[in-house]
Design an enzyme around this catalytic site. Structure first.
Site, short mmCIF file in Angstrom:
data_model
loop_
_atom_site.label_atom_id
_atom_site.label_comp_id
_atom_site.label_asym_id
_atom_site.label_seq_id
_atom_site.Cartn_x
_atom_site.Cartn_y
_atom_site.Cartn_z
N HIS A 147 0.83 -1.26 -0.11
CA HIS A 147 0.04 -0.06 0.14
C HIS A 147 0.85 1.34 -0.07
O HIS A 147 0.67 2.08 -0.83
CB HIS A 147 -0.94 0.10 1.16
CG HIS A 147 -1.59 1.19 1.58
ND1 HIS A 147 -3.18 1.24 0.94
CD2 HIS A 147 -1.41 2.40 1.90
CE1 HIS A 147 -3.45 2.47 1.13
NE2 HIS A 147 -2.50 3.32 2.06
N GLU A 148 2.08 1.33 0.79
CA GLU A 148 2.64 2.36 0.76
C GLU A 148 3.61 2.75 -0.35
O GLU A 148 3.78 3.65 -0.93
CB GLU A 148 3.71 2.21 2.16
CG GLU A 148 2.81 2.47 3.48
CD GLU A 148 2.03 3.41 3.67
OE1 GLU A 148 2.54 4.85 3.34
OE2 GLU A 148 0.93 3.48 3.98
N HIS A 151 1.53 4.30 -3.07
CA HIS A 151 1.58 5.83 -2.84
C HIS A 151 2.72 6.32 -3.59
O HIS A 151 2.70 7.52 -4.21
CB HIS A 151 1.48 6.34 -1.44
CG HIS A 151 0.34 6.23 -0.74
ND1 HIS A 151 -0.94 6.86 -1.16
CD2 HIS A 151 -0.03 5.53 0.44
CE1 HIS A 151 -1.80 6.69 -0.31
NE2 HIS A 151 -1.39 5.79 0.71
N GLU A 205 -6.24 6.96 -1.25
CA GLU A 205 -6.33 5.65 -0.40
C GLU A 205 -6.91 4.68 -1.27
O GLU A 205 -6.28 3.36 -1.22
CB GLU A 205 -7.25 6.03 0.64
CG GLU A 205 -6.43 6.77 1.79
CD GLU A 205 -5.25 6.08 2.18
OE1 GLU A 205 -5.06 5.01 3.08
OE2 GLU A 205 -4.04 6.32 1.90
#
Length: 274
Positions: A147-148, A151, A205
């Site tokens: 997930h990070e 980004h 997100e």
């Protein structure tokens, strides 16, 4: 028509802000992948300058942690985190061909905070609080790191910093017209703030969630672990919600989205495990 020196000076003061706004470009930072992330983004800042600022901020963060004796204290945790990241990083090429060759860094910071982040250019930090308090499986750890990483791939930090700079330029025009000024924060501080301190938009997100489950699946980690991760996150707390939720808001609709997209990338997961 002759212009007064005051007016000329005001217009000269406007030039930097006008140039910033003129430099804005619309880009597609990543390929859409199996999950279909296709939104185009408006950028004022270049990747190179944001990555340089991120590196500066990251090294400062590591230096502070080292001074406190909190940097990479537990060799087993560091090996584990780097091993998971080491499987995720090669598959970032599914979204952008340059990403596997970034100057990736992965470090563990001893802290009770339930937190993790990835600065622009691939600068990752995982806090021991998220490992220990949530008792993460490797699949759930991959969900966090994936997930990070997403980004960073989508350059959300660059996009948000661009928004701040553009907004500052507009305010600067008004300030110049009013005869006032403010130098503002450095880019390194802005990048740190948008990566660690400020909450992400729901749109950012959603993109990171969807790309994150695909990265995990391609690396051979069960993408459904993202669901149990966010369930654990929602149940954690005690004295208050985890720090991670202050910058990564949770909701029932998010769980539903993760269920849908983790199911969509299951064939990638099955193929990676063969």
């Amino acid at each position: 028509m002759n212009m007064s020196p005051v007016i000329i000076k005001s217009w000269i003061g406007l030039l930097p802000a006008i140039l910033v706004l003129a430099a804005c470009e619309t880009v597609q930072t990543t390929q859409s992948g199996a999950v279909g992330v296709e939104r185009r983004q408006s950028m004022v800042l270049s990747s190179a300058e944001v990555n340089r600022a991120a590196d500066q901020s990251y090294q400062k963060t590591l230096q502070v942690a080292a001074q406190k004796g909190a940097l990479n204290r537990n060799p087993a945790q560091v090996r584990r985190v780097r091993a998971v990241a080491g499987r995720l990083i090669p598959v970032t090429g599914a979204f952008r061909s340059d990403a596997p060759g970034w100057r990736w860094e992965v470090n563990v910071i001893t802290s009770n905070d339930i937190n993790a982040w990835c600065m622009p250019g691939g600068k990752i930090a995982v806090y021991t609080g998220i490992l220990e308090k949530l008792n993460l499986s490797d699949d759930e750890l991959a969900a966090i790191i994936g997930h990070e990483i997403a980004h960073a791939l989508r350059e959300h930090g660059r996009e948000r910093a661009s928004q701040q700079v553009a907004q500052g330029a507009v305010l600067g025009i008004g300030a110049a017209l009013l005869g006032i000024g403010d130098a503002g924060a450095s880019l390194a501080n802005i990048v740190a703030d948008v990566t660690i301190g400020l909450p992400n938009s729901r749109e950012f997100e959603r993109e990171a969630d969807r790309m994150g489950v695909e990265l995990a699946a391609r690396a051979g980690y069960d993408p459904r672990a993202a669901i149990t991760l966010w369930q654990k996150m929602g149940q954690a707390g005690g004295g208050g919600p985890p720090q991670f939720l202050s910058t990564h808001p949770s909701s029932t609709s998010r769980i539903q989205d993760l269920q849908n997209y983790s199911a969509q990338v299951m064939p990638l997961y099955n193929a990676a495990r063969r």
